[in-house]
Write an enzyme that holds these catalytic residues in place. Structure first.
Site, PDB file in Angstrom:
ATOM      1  N   ARG A 255       0.821  -1.215   0.000  1.00  0.00           N
ATOM      2  CA  ARG A 255       0.000   0.000   0.000  1.00  0.00           C
ATOM      3  C   ARG A 255       0.853   1.262   0.000  1.00  0.00           C
ATOM      4  O   ARG A 255       0.531   2.237  -0.681  1.00  0.00           O
ATOM      5  CB  ARG A 255      -0.927  -0.026   1.218  1.00  0.00           C
ATOM      6  CG  ARG A 255      -1.987  -1.097   1.091  1.00  0.00           C
ATOM      7  CD  ARG A 255      -2.626  -1.414   2.407  1.00  0.00           C
ATOM      8  NE  ARG A 255      -1.700  -2.134   3.274  1.00  0.00           N
ATOM      9  CZ  ARG A 255      -2.063  -3.019   4.195  1.00  0.00           C
ATOM     10  NH1 ARG A 255      -3.342  -3.264   4.374  1.00  0.00           N
ATOM     11  NH2 ARG A 255      -1.179  -3.631   4.947  1.00  0.00           N
ATOM     12  N   ILE A 256       1.968   1.255   0.748  1.00  0.00           N
ATOM     13  CA  ILE A 256       2.816   2.457   0.778  1.00  0.00           C
ATOM     14  C   ILE A 256       3.581   2.576  -0.538  1.00  0.00           C
ATOM     15  O   ILE A 256       3.695   3.669  -1.101  1.00  0.00           O
ATOM     16  CB  ILE A 256       3.775   2.423   1.988  1.00  0.00           C
ATOM     17  CG1 ILE A 256       2.975   2.402   3.290  1.00  0.00           C
ATOM     18  CG2 ILE A 256       4.713   3.635   1.966  1.00  0.00           C
ATOM     19  CD1 ILE A 256       3.811   2.154   4.546  1.00  0.00           C
TER      20      ILE A 256
ATOM     21  N   SER B  61       5.252 -10.848  -5.184  1.00  0.00           N
ATOM     22  CA  SER B  61       4.431 -11.305  -6.307  1.00  0.00           C
ATOM     23  C   SER B  61       3.941 -10.063  -7.051  1.00  0.00           C
ATOM     24  O   SER B  61       3.898  -8.968  -6.493  1.00  0.00           O
ATOM     25  CB  SER B  61       3.253 -12.119  -5.796  1.00  0.00           C
ATOM     26  OG  SER B  61       2.620 -11.416  -4.760  1.00  0.00           O
TER      27      SER B  61
ATOM     28  N   ILE C 164      12.817   3.627   3.506  1.00  0.00           N
ATOM     29  CA  ILE C 164      11.812   4.053   4.498  1.00  0.00           C
ATOM     30  C   ILE C 164      11.117   2.819   5.076  1.00  0.00           C
ATOM     31  O   ILE C 164      10.024   2.918   5.629  1.00  0.00           O
ATOM     32  CB  ILE C 164      10.754   5.020   3.897  1.00  0.00           C
ATOM     33  CG1 ILE C 164      10.119   4.429   2.627  1.00  0.00           C
ATOM     34  CG2 ILE C 164      11.354   6.377   3.637  1.00  0.00           C
ATOM     35  CD1 ILE C 164       8.861   5.172   2.173  1.00  0.00           C
TER      36      ILE C 164
ATOM     37  N   ARG D 228      12.630  -0.716   6.835  1.00  0.00           N
ATOM     38  CA  ARG D 228      13.139  -1.151   8.135  1.00  0.00           C
ATOM     39  C   ARG D 228      14.648  -1.266   8.064  1.00  0.00           C
ATOM     40  O   ARG D 228      15.197  -1.630   7.006  1.00  0.00           O
ATOM     41  CB  ARG D 228      12.617  -2.553   8.494  1.00  0.00           C
ATOM     42  CG  ARG D 228      11.293  -2.601   9.194  1.00  0.00           C
ATOM     43  CD  ARG D 228      11.350  -2.017  10.611  1.00  0.00           C
ATOM     44  NE  ARG D 228      10.035  -2.046  11.241  1.00  0.00           N
ATOM     45  CZ  ARG D 228       9.091  -1.115  11.092  1.00  0.00           C
ATOM     46  NH1 ARG D 228       9.298  -0.044  10.355  1.00  0.00           N
ATOM     47  NH2 ARG D 228       7.929  -1.238  11.718  1.00  0.00           N
TER      48      ARG D 228
ATOM     49  N   GLU E 273      18.810   0.555  15.195  1.00  0.00           N
ATOM     50  CA  GLU E 273      18.388   1.884  15.663  1.00  0.00           C
ATOM     51  C   GLU E 273      17.784   1.792  17.065  1.00  0.00           C
ATOM     52  O   GLU E 273      17.252   0.750  17.429  1.00  0.00           O
ATOM     53  CB  GLU E 273      17.386   2.486  14.660  1.00  0.00           C
ATOM     54  CG  GLU E 273      16.072   1.733  14.580  1.00  0.00           C
ATOM     55  CD  GLU E 273      15.124   2.283  13.526  1.00  0.00           C
ATOM     56  OE1 GLU E 273      15.494   2.397  12.359  1.00  0.00           O
ATOM     57  OE2 GLU E 273      13.978   2.570  13.909  1.00  0.00           O
TER      58      GLU E 273
ATOM     59  N   HIS F  63      13.730   7.797  11.837  1.00  0.00           N
ATOM     60  CA  HIS F  63      12.517   6.968  11.734  1.00  0.00           C
ATOM     61  C   HIS F  63      11.251   7.819  11.925  1.00  0.00           C
ATOM     62  O   HIS F  63      10.457   7.600  12.844  1.00  0.00           O
ATOM     63  CB  HIS F  63      12.558   5.826  12.763  1.00  0.00           C
ATOM     64  CG  HIS F  63      11.674   4.672  12.386  1.00  0.00           C
ATOM     65  ND1 HIS F  63      11.969   3.365  12.675  1.00  0.00           N
ATOM     66  CD2 HIS F  63      10.490   4.624  11.728  1.00  0.00           C
ATOM     67  CE1 HIS F  63      11.008   2.559  12.222  1.00  0.00           C
ATOM     68  NE2 HIS F  63      10.089   3.311  11.641  1.00  0.00           N
TER      69      HIS F  63
HETATM   70  C1  GLV Z   1       6.757   2.456  11.180  1.00  0.00           C
HETATM   71  O1  GLV Z   1       7.883   2.197  10.940  1.00  0.00           O
HETATM   72  C2  GLV Z   1       5.669   1.544  11.011  1.00  0.00           C
HETATM   73  O2  GLV Z   1       5.909   0.343  10.761  1.00  0.00           O
HETATM   74  O3  GLV Z   1       4.531   1.976  11.130  1.00  0.00           O
END
Ligand code: GLV
Length: 329
Positions: A153-154, A175, A233, A235, A264, A282
């Site tokens: 989604r992101i 996939s 962005i 992990r 982190e 983060h």
């Molecule tokens: C932030 O890193 C999240 O997973 O929402």
């Protein structure tokens, strides 16, 4: 009243909401070490975490615990095999952070490509004496190729923004996504190797799993264009930070933007010594509105999973819904 632990400082009004239903033990101090978290979970029915590791030992020591609600979309801090074995529900906060996180991915990618942080540090250091034709030359985003690794989604929200920059979008994912989504995003599915070879700007938006630990290491960086940027962005641990330092130092790639780091909040100190990198702590989802939405959704999940409120028994975001209704084991 059922008892819950809120493991981190969060918005006080969300605590007030939780207090309408529960006896709340709220940690307003530093991040708790594992033994303190385990001790404070021991007599609780539920918990609200934000990235705190929860595994088999903590679950075994908390026989009443039925749900742990993570205020994050990623839940690699949960040992889901242990959750399933104990019939403990995990929940997360997807969707509400998609757009803010995608915005931030662009902010980092643009900052890396146009050397924003590097030039700002130089200016602040009082080094700006004259205009120079070759001062801080970066690479264009407009008309370039965006490579998205992880088209969830992101990733999709990020790719949707590429239209205005007339970018070609290529992506790699476990996939292929639905053809309608590919068509809407004008995105081409390619192998990870192809993506790394072709993209001008690579953005990582995939969840962390054991399998994709160091998905981007020295071998992958070696495939990228010397003019390319890498933005993470997702992990820490998806990128081999030591290999990235080396690639940036040797100009193997042009620049990077990192919002997440291995280990982190500590980071590889060498990252601080390379100029062609933008580092943020983060904060990709950190807008007032989005963090409030995440906190309230985490509370909704906890309230519903513990059988309270308007959605009693139906938490909106169960990670392992099969355990709902099963006795704790
Ligand atoms: C932030 O890193 C999240 O997973 O929402």
């Amino acid at each position: 009243m059922q008892k819950i632990l809120v493991a981190r400082p969060i918005f006080p009004d969300v605590i007030e909401r939780l207090k309408q239903y529960f006896d709340v033990d709220w940690n307003q101090g530093e991040v708790m070490p594992a033994d303190e978290l385990t001790r404070r979970l021991a007599d609780k029915d539920g918990a609200l975490t934000a990235g705190d590791p929860v595994g088999a030992a903590a679950l075994a020591a908390a026989p009443r615990l039925r749900v742990v609600s993570n205020m994050a979309v990623g839940y690699n801090n949960f040992d889901m095999a242990a959750f399933n074995a104990s019939n403990v529900l995990g929940t997360n906060t997807p969707d509400v952070l998609n757009e803010s996180t995608a915005d931030f991915g662009w902010a980092l990618m643009m900052a890396a490509a146009r050397r924003l942080a590097e030039s700002e540090h130089w200016l602040r250091a009082g080094k700006w004496q004259k205009w120079a034709y070759d001062g801080f030359l970066g690479s264009d985003l407009y008309g370039s190729t965006l490579g998205v690794v992880g088209m969830g989604r992101i990733g999709q929200a990020l790719a949707r923004r590429a239209k205005g920059f007339n970018m070609q979008v290529i992506y790699h994912n476990r996939s292929r996504v639905a053809l309608e989504i590919e068509a809407e995003l004008n995105a081409e599915y390619v192998s990870k190797q192809d993506l790394l070879r072709r993209a001008d700007h690579v953005v990582l938006v995939l969840p962390y799993t054991k399998e994709n630990h160091h998905t981007i290491g020295a071998a992958e960086l070696a495939l990228m264009k010397p003019s390319a940027t890498l933005t993470n962005i997702a992990r820490g641990g998806i990128v081999d930070d030591a290999a990235l330092v080396e690639a940036l130092r040797s100009k193997r790639i042009a620049a990077a933007g990192l919002d997440v780091f291995e280990g982190e909040p500590k980071l590889n100190p060498d990252l601080l010594t390379v100029p062609n990198i933008v580092l943020t702590p983060h904060i990709a989802s950190a807008t007032e509105a989005t963090r409030r939405a995440m906190a309230n959704l985490a509370a909704d999940n906890l309230i519903a999973a513990l059988g309270e409120g308007p959605r009693a028994g139906r938490p909106p975001n169960p990670i392992n819904p099969d355990v709902i209704g099963k006795a704790r084991s």
